[in-house]
Design an enzyme around this catalytic site. Structure first.
Site, mmCIF file in Angstrom:
data_model
loop_
_atom_site.group_PDB
_atom_site.id
_atom_site.type_symbol
_atom_site.label_atom_id
_atom_site.label_comp_id
_atom_site.label_asym_id
_atom_site.label_seq_id
_atom_site.Cartn_x
_atom_site.Cartn_y
_atom_site.Cartn_z
ATOM 1 N N ASN A 11 45.769 26.320 36.214
ATOM 2 C CA ASN A 11 44.350 25.919 36.278
ATOM 3 C C ASN A 11 43.884 25.356 34.932
ATOM 4 O OD1 ASN A 11 42.966 26.548 38.974
ATOM 5 N ND2 ASN A 11 44.264 28.332 38.628
ATOM 6 N N ILE B 31 38.700 42.278 31.962
ATOM 7 C CA ILE B 31 37.323 42.285 32.479
ATOM 8 C C ILE B 31 36.346 42.224 31.308
ATOM 9 C CG2 ILE B 31 35.616 43.684 33.729
ATOM 10 C CD1 ILE B 31 37.868 44.519 35.598
ATOM 11 N N LEU B 32 35.451 41.236 31.368
ATOM 12 C CA LEU B 32 34.448 41.069 30.310
ATOM 13 C C LEU B 32 33.225 41.913 30.649
ATOM 14 C CD1 LEU B 32 34.669 37.197 29.787
ATOM 15 C CD2 LEU B 32 35.687 39.001 28.361
ATOM 16 N N ASN C 123 34.349 31.742 37.067
ATOM 17 C CA ASN C 123 35.688 32.275 37.354
ATOM 18 C C ASN C 123 36.230 31.581 38.596
ATOM 19 O OD1 ASN C 123 37.908 34.213 37.290
ATOM 20 N ND2 ASN C 123 36.924 35.213 39.031
ATOM 21 N N HIS D 191 38.717 32.347 41.764
ATOM 22 C CA HIS D 191 39.359 33.481 42.439
ATOM 23 C C HIS D 191 40.101 32.951 43.665
ATOM 24 C CE1 HIS D 191 39.945 37.663 43.563
ATOM 25 N NE2 HIS D 191 39.734 37.269 44.811
ATOM 26 N N GLY E 34 29.368 42.513 37.793
ATOM 27 C CA GLY E 34 30.305 43.064 38.772
ATOM 28 C C GLY E 34 31.646 42.354 38.703
ATOM 29 N N HIS F 112 46.697 27.357 45.303
ATOM 30 C CA HIS F 112 46.708 26.842 43.928
ATOM 31 C C HIS F 112 46.308 25.369 43.886
ATOM 32 C CE1 HIS F 112 48.894 29.924 41.348
ATOM 33 N NE2 HIS F 112 47.967 29.421 40.585
HETATM 34 C C1 GAR Z 1 44.991 31.804 40.013
HETATM 35 O O1 GAR Z 1 45.430 31.814 41.342
HETATM 36 C C2 GAR Z 1 43.620 32.452 39.903
HETATM 37 O O2 GAR Z 1 42.798 32.206 41.004
HETATM 38 C C3 GAR Z 1 44.011 33.901 39.834
HETATM 39 O O3 GAR Z 1 45.117 33.929 38.974
HETATM 40 C C4 GAR Z 1 45.872 32.721 39.170
HETATM 41 C C5 GAR Z 1 46.185 32.124 37.819
HETATM 42 O O4 GAR Z 1 47.040 31.019 37.953
HETATM 43 N N1 GAR Z 1 42.914 34.690 39.340
HETATM 44 C C6 GAR Z 1 42.649 35.892 39.831
HETATM 45 O O5 GAR Z 1 43.306 36.415 40.710
HETATM 46 C C7 GAR Z 1 41.439 36.564 39.211
HETATM 47 N N2 GAR Z 1 40.950 37.618 40.059
HETATM 48 P P1 GAR Z 1 47.286 30.032 36.750
HETATM 49 O O6 GAR Z 1 47.598 30.901 35.517
HETATM 50 O O7 GAR Z 1 48.449 29.207 37.143
HETATM 51 O O8 GAR Z 1 46.038 29.217 36.534
#
Ligand code: GAR
Length: 205
Positions: free
Chosen positions: A17, A100-101, A115, A117, A156, A184
């Site tokens: 990302n 977690i912030l 964020n 998710h 939260g 992704h």
């Molecule tokens: C992503 O799928 C993101 O949505 C998830 O971690 C992955 C990071 O991928 N985040 C969470 O699950 C947060 N709760 P990346 O390092 O390749 O961007």
């Protein structure tokens, strides 16, 4: 002319990302936003290598494991906030950031932290729901579709205002890995759209 919005991208892993955001920045798709720095909460993650390759400053702030969990979160959050102040950060993007912030940073940056998710929140969010665990839970529940959500971060976990979602079907024979890969792809579009949207709002405020 509108002001530049300095963006800090927080990462914990592969950083695909982050890469989508770097690519968007390079092609001018973040409006007046620019990625000012990346920050990881653990050493050696590939996201940091991506930042270095793109000449984006790569910062490291690891949790102090000697502290109890509540103070550990507070301590890390306060260090990130300090860096944000020093670097005149206007927008914080959590791109697979697993710490977690809490507390001051959430208040000082209210409406300026987003964020991504990997589910259609409010489904399959909350404490402990990250990465492949989310996709396995979706499969176990027999959901016909899943997707990703870009949302504002509040006090939260995965509860803030939803900015946008992108959906994908769950296909027969999907595993957590195949579903993750399909999602992704959508995340990389969503995180750029969500960041650009926030940049426009912040630059105009
Ligand atoms: C992503 O799928 C993101 O949505 C998830 O971690 C992955 C990071 O991928 N985040 C969470 O699950 C947060 N709760 P990346 O390092 O390749 O961007």
């Amino acid at each position: 002319m509108q002001n530049t919005v300095n963006i800090l991208v927080l990462v914990s892993g592969n950083g695909s990302n982050l890469q989508a955001l770097i690519n968007a920045d390079q092609r001018g798709a973040l409006g007046t936003g620019r990625i000012a720095a990346t920050l990881a909460d653990r050493a050696g993650v590939y996201a940091m290598e991506r930042a270095r390759l793109a000449n984006v400053p790569a910062l490291l702030q690891t949790p102090n494991k000697a502290l109890p969990i509540t103070q550990r979160r507070q301590d890390l959050s306060d260090r990130v906030l300090q860096l944000c102040r020093e670097r005149d950060i206007g927008l914080i993007v959590l791109a697979g950031f697993l710490s977690i912030l809490v507390d001051d940073i959430i208040h000082e940056y209210a409406g300026r932290i987003i964020n991504v998710h990997p589910s259609l929140l409010p489904k399959f969010g909350g404490v402990g729901m990250y990465g492949e665990r989310v996709h396995q839970a979706v499969l176990d529940a027999g959901e016909p579709e899943s997707g990703c959500t870009v949302h504002l971060v509040d006090a939260g976990t995965d509860t803030g205002l939803i900015l946008l979602q992108r959906r994908v079907p769950v296909l027969a024979g999907d595993t957590a890995a195949t579903l993750a890969e399909r999602i992704h792809h959508e995340e990389h579009i969503a995180i750029v759209e969500g960041t650009a949207l926030m940049v426009t709002q912040i630059a105009a405020s």
